[in-house]
Scaffold this active site. Structure first.
Site, PDB file in Angstrom:
ATOM      1  N   LYS A 150       9.299 -29.214 -20.333  1.00  0.00           N
ATOM      2  CA  LYS A 150       9.706 -28.467 -21.109  1.00  0.00           C
ATOM      3  C   LYS A 150       8.630 -28.208 -22.176  1.00  0.00           C
ATOM      4  CE  LYS A 150      13.217 -26.901 -19.048  1.00  0.00           C
ATOM      5  NZ  LYS A 150      13.773 -26.000 -18.279  1.00  0.00           N
ATOM      6  N   SER A 181      10.609 -22.944 -14.440  1.00  0.00           N
ATOM      7  CA  SER A 181      10.923 -22.815 -15.892  1.00  0.00           C
ATOM      8  C   SER A 181       9.880 -22.943 -16.534  1.00  0.00           C
ATOM      9  CB  SER A 181      12.077 -23.394 -16.459  1.00  0.00           C
ATOM     10  OG  SER A 181      10.896 -24.651 -16.501  1.00  0.00           O
TER      11      SER A 181
END
Length: 183
Positions: free
Chosen positions: A104, A38
């Protein structure tokens, strides 16, 4: 008797070392391993990163663009007990079975209004310049996201392959476990 004194000395020294290293891991710095893709191309699967824990310890908001470790279990509150039990030394004894920690990038802070149109992220009406993303984002939405107090909005750099705030919602500040400082 001298043998017992030596053994006791070793045991107390080892115990002190475990306590000090645990405190460092809980409050100062901790290693994490990237799981998945990701954050491609910025970070890669199985890459080791080091995270500053003091922003979590002192409840500091991360800056825009900071790469952070989050606890994705946003539907539950966290406590100091979670920080202690998630310490790397204890993970050797009692590892977490489910993947709950995500890495993230911070996109929004309290009060920010986020929209997703034209394959871009807009913060407060302005498109973000994001040279770090892997490819053009496919995601678009008519929904407007307003980041509430005490929360942040995070996304992966691989926008087309990332479970992030678009799916799990806003991240409470106490679920931001630290800020990446290396690599």
């Amino acid at each position: 008797m001298a043998l017992w004194k030596k053994i006791w000395s070793w045991v107390t020294t080892l115990g002190a070392a475990v306590i000090v290293s645990s405190l460092i891991g809980i409050f100062v710095i901790q290693p994490y391993r990237v799981e998945g893709h990701s954050m491609d191309p910025t970070l890669h699967d199985r890459e080791r990163v080091y995270v500053a824990k003091w922003p979590h310890t002192f409840s500091e908001y991360p800056d825009y663009g900071d790469i952070v470790i989050i606890d994705s279990r946003v539907d539950r509150s966290r406590s100091l007990g979670d920080d202690v039990l998630e310490n790397p030394l204890l993970q050797l004894i009692r590892p977490l079975n489910d993947r709950v920690f995500f890495i993230k990038r911070v996109i929004g802070k309290p009060g920010d209004v986020l929209t997703f149109k034209d394959h871009k992220v807009y913060r407060n009406g302005q498109p973000l310049d994001e040279p770090y993303i892997k490819e053009t984002m496919e995601y678009e939405s008519d929904e407007t996201w307003t980041v509430p107090d005490g929360h942040v909005f995070v996304m992966g750099d691989n926008r087309n392959n990332s479970e992030d705030s678009r799916m799990i919602g806003y991240i409470p500040l106490d679920h931001v476990l630290g800020k990446m400082i290396y690599p």
